[in-house]
Design a protein around this motif. Structure first.
Motif, PDB file in Angstrom:
ATOM      1  N   ILE A 125      -7.043  -4.296  14.824  1.00 18.88           N
ATOM      2  CA  ILE A 125      -6.092  -3.350  15.116  1.00 18.88           C
ATOM      3  C   ILE A 125      -4.838  -3.041  14.163  1.00 18.88           C
ATOM      4  N   VAL A 126      -4.173  -4.308  14.095  1.00 15.73           N
ATOM      5  CA  VAL A 126      -2.852  -4.480  13.218  1.00 15.73           C
ATOM      6  C   VAL A 126      -3.551  -4.307  11.863  1.00 15.73           C
ATOM      7  N   VAL A 127      -4.524  -4.862  11.289  1.00 10.02           N
ATOM      8  CA  VAL A 127      -4.606  -4.511   9.907  1.00 10.02           C
ATOM      9  C   VAL A 127      -5.526  -3.156   9.673  1.00 10.02           C
ATOM     10  N   SER A 128      -6.217  -2.349  10.658  1.00 11.83           N
ATOM     11  CA  SER A 128      -6.582  -0.980  10.472  1.00 11.83           C
ATOM     12  C   SER A 128      -5.475  -0.141  10.383  1.00 11.83           C
ATOM     13  N   THR A 129      -4.565  -0.316  11.310  1.00 16.36           N
ATOM     14  CA  THR A 129      -3.313   0.503  11.334  1.00 16.36           C
ATOM     15  C   THR A 129      -2.411   0.459  10.131  1.00 16.36           C
ATOM     16  N   ALA A 130      -2.354  -0.678   9.496  1.00 19.58           N
ATOM     17  CA  ALA A 130      -1.506  -0.932   8.452  1.00 19.58           C
ATOM     18  C   ALA A 130      -2.142  -0.493   6.909  1.00 19.58           C
ATOM     19  N   THR A 131      -3.288  -0.574   6.878  1.00 19.59           N
ATOM     20  CA  THR A 131      -3.725  -0.328   5.402  1.00 19.59           C
ATOM     21  C   THR A 131      -4.097   1.083   5.444  1.00 19.59           C
ATOM     22  N   ASP A 132      -4.395   1.158   3.991  1.00 18.83           N
ATOM     23  CA  ASP A 132      -4.266   2.605   3.452  1.00 18.83           C
ATOM     24  C   ASP A 132      -5.757   3.061   2.965  1.00 18.83           C
ATOM     25  N   ARG A 135     -15.484  10.097   1.765  1.00 19.77           N
ATOM     26  CA  ARG A 135     -16.157   9.114   3.000  1.00 19.77           C
ATOM     27  C   ARG A 135     -15.236   8.252   3.770  1.00 19.77           C
ATOM     28  N   PHE A 136     -15.405   8.033   5.130  1.00 21.57           N
ATOM     29  CA  PHE A 136     -14.565   7.036   5.658  1.00 21.57           C
ATOM     30  C   PHE A 136     -14.570   5.754   4.988  1.00 21.57           C
ATOM     31  N   SER A 137     -13.697   4.991   5.124  1.00 17.75           N
ATOM     32  CA  SER A 137     -13.378   3.557   4.287  1.00 17.75           C
ATOM     33  C   SER A 137     -13.302   2.599   5.341  1.00 17.75           C
ATOM     34  N   TRP A 138     -12.971   1.252   4.855  1.00 13.34           N
ATOM     35  CA  TRP A 138     -13.210   0.157   5.669  1.00 13.34           C
ATOM     36  C   TRP A 138     -11.878   0.141   6.531  1.00 13.34           C
ATOM     37  N   SER A 139     -10.924   0.590   6.489  1.00 16.44           N
ATOM     38  CA  SER A 139      -9.637   0.553   7.555  1.00 16.44           C
ATOM     39  C   SER A 139     -10.377   1.369   8.954  1.00 16.44           C
ATOM     40  N   TYR A 140     -10.885   2.450   8.719  1.00 15.52           N
ATOM     41  CA  TYR A 140     -11.371   3.037   9.668  1.00 15.52           C
ATOM     42  C   TYR A 140     -12.591   2.405  10.230  1.00 15.52           C
ATOM     43  N   GLY A 176      -2.300  14.067   1.545  1.00 14.74           N
ATOM     44  CA  GLY A 176      -2.882  13.685   0.192  1.00 14.74           C
ATOM     45  C   GLY A 176      -2.937  14.763  -0.855  1.00 14.74           C
ATOM     46  N   ALA A 177      -2.255  15.748  -0.696  1.00 14.15           N
ATOM     47  CA  ALA A 177      -2.153  16.594  -1.775  1.00 14.15           C
ATOM     48  C   ALA A 177      -1.220  16.344  -2.718  1.00 14.15           C
ATOM     49  N   PRO A 178      -1.409  16.627  -3.957  1.00 10.62           N
ATOM     50  CA  PRO A 178      -0.120  16.139  -4.729  1.00 10.62           C
ATOM     51  C   PRO A 178       1.089  16.989  -4.552  1.00 10.62           C
ATOM     52  N   LYS A 179       2.242  16.344  -4.820  1.00 11.31           N
ATOM     53  CA  LYS A 179       3.474  16.889  -4.440  1.00 11.31           C
ATOM     54  C   LYS A 179       3.862  18.382  -5.160  1.00 11.31           C
ATOM     55  N   VAL A 180       3.059  18.507  -6.453  1.00  6.94           N
ATOM     56  CA  VAL A 180       3.553  19.584  -7.048  1.00  6.94           C
ATOM     57  C   VAL A 180       2.810  20.700  -6.562  1.00  6.94           C
ATOM     58  N   TYR A 186     -10.372   9.115  -8.018  1.00  5.37           N
ATOM     59  CA  TYR A 186     -10.641   8.655  -6.760  1.00  5.37           C
ATOM     60  C   TYR A 186      -9.224   8.371  -6.033  1.00  5.37           C
ATOM     61  N   ALA A 187      -9.126   8.637  -4.799  1.00  4.21           N
ATOM     62  CA  ALA A 187      -7.772   8.606  -3.927  1.00  4.21           C
ATOM     63  C   ALA A 187      -8.306   7.965  -2.691  1.00  4.21           C
ATOM     64  N   HIS A 188      -7.356   7.289  -2.204  1.00  4.31           N
ATOM     65  CA  HIS A 188      -7.635   6.855  -0.578  1.00  4.31           C
ATOM     66  C   HIS A 188      -6.281   6.945   0.154  1.00  4.31           C
ATOM     67  N   GLN A 189      -6.448   7.181   1.637  1.00  4.53           N
ATOM     68  CA  GLN A 189      -5.267   7.435   2.595  1.00  4.53           C
ATOM     69  C   GLN A 189      -5.561   6.517   3.668  1.00  4.53           C
ATOM     70  N   GLY A 190      -4.438   6.114   4.324  1.00  7.32           N
ATOM     71  CA  GLY A 190      -4.490   5.608   5.485  1.00  7.32           C
ATOM     72  C   GLY A 190      -3.660   6.412   6.638  1.00  7.32           C
ATOM     73  N   LEU A 191      -2.933   5.735   7.482  1.00  6.67           N
ATOM     74  CA  LEU A 191      -2.339   6.394   8.553  1.00  6.67           C
ATOM     75  C   LEU A 191      -0.979   6.600   7.988  1.00  6.67           C
ATOM     76  N   TRP A 192      -0.282   5.822   7.147  1.00  9.14           N
ATOM     77  CA  TRP A 192       0.952   5.996   6.666  1.00  9.14           C
ATOM     78  C   TRP A 192       1.156   6.386   5.179  1.00  9.14           C
ATOM     79  N   ARG A 193       0.101   5.943   4.493  1.00  5.72           N
ATOM     80  CA  ARG A 193       0.367   6.701   2.924  1.00  5.72           C
ATOM     81  C   ARG A 193      -1.037   7.010   2.334  1.00  5.72           C
ATOM     82  N   TYR A 194      -1.039   7.636   1.134  1.00  7.95           N
ATOM     83  CA  TYR A 194      -2.084   8.081   0.472  1.00  7.95           C
ATOM     84  C   TYR A 194      -1.824   7.615  -1.015  1.00  7.95           C
ATOM     85  N   CYS A 195      -2.731   7.387  -1.582  1.00  4.27           N
ATOM     86  CA  CYS A 195      -2.688   6.697  -3.073  1.00  4.27           C
ATOM     87  C   CYS A 195      -3.498   7.479  -3.816  1.00  4.27           C
ATOM     88  N   MET A 196      -3.150   7.853  -5.037  1.00  2.00           N
ATOM     89  CA  MET A 196      -3.570   8.653  -5.905  1.00  2.00           C
ATOM     90  C   MET A 196      -3.196   7.914  -7.540  1.00  2.00           C
TER      91      MET A 196
END
Length: 194
Positions: free
Chosen positions: A19-26, A156-161, A59-63, A37-47
């Motif tokens: 639960i802790v690992v799933s919640t904390a990872t992106d 696709r869903f990823s490993w944290s999910y 996860g949309a670009p800030k611009v 490719y980009a990925h996202q979690g509950l707290w951050r998204y990475c591109m």
């Protein structure tokens, strides 16, 4: 009885870690955006090897102005979805931890707790944890399939999910094992009192 409690404690500890690992990872979801490719979690998204705090931008670009893409009602819904998923995962971790503490205490034989079945309490807390994980995963899955999946073509869903679903199974089995230990203890106590 102790083997049920030991198995339940093992499953609960593994479930809480997951639960802790799933919640904390992106890595709840991976997708292709702007050719990379980009990925996202509950707290951050990475591109493009940069991570940003997860907001209603999903996860949309800030611009890119979000207001031009979706309405205010949808924006509110998405923010509520993030907050609900996060809250249920945190509550699940807390309930699982409480179940672990009750499970550890169930090995002790304190006379002050004679009326209070610690294995039953551990089982109930672990079932509550299971319910919270289920709610978090259902909310995330539903919104992802109905909204996010349509927004991103290649996703696709990823490993944290996946760890979240495995954590749900682990806490459920831990609750079952503690309930079995409780029933066994109660049946032995009734036979012993005759």
């Amino acid at each position: 009885m102790y083997s049920f409690m030991g198995g339940g404690l093992f499953c609960a500890i593994i479930g809480n870690i997951l639960i802790v690992v799933s919640t904390a990872t992106d890595y709840w979801m991976q997708y292709r955006l702007s050719g990379s490719y980009a990925h996202q979690g509950l707290w951050r998204y990475c591109m493009a090897n940069k991570c940003y705090i997860q907001t209603a931008s999903i996860g949309a670009p800030k611009v890119v102005p979000l207001a031009s893409e979706i309405t205010g009602a949808v924006l509110w819904f998405i923010q509520a979805y993030w907050n609900a998923t996060r809250a249920f995962m945190i509550l699940s971790g807390m309930a699982c931890f409480a179940g672990i503490m009750a499970g550890i205490l169930s090995f002790a034989h304190f006379s002050a707790f004679e009326r209070f079945s610690r294995s039953f309490a551990a089982g109930i807390m672990l079932f509550i944890s299971t319910l919270f994980v289920l709610l978090a995963m259902a909310i995330y899955t539903g919104v992802t399939l109905s909204f996010l999946g349509k927004r991103f073509g290649d996703w696709r869903f990823s490993w944290s999910y996946i760890l979240g679903w495995v954590a749900m199974l682990m806490t459920f089995f831990a609750g079952i094992l503690y309930m079995c230990a409780h029933r066994l203890y109660e049946s032995r106590r009734v036979v012993g009192s005759r």
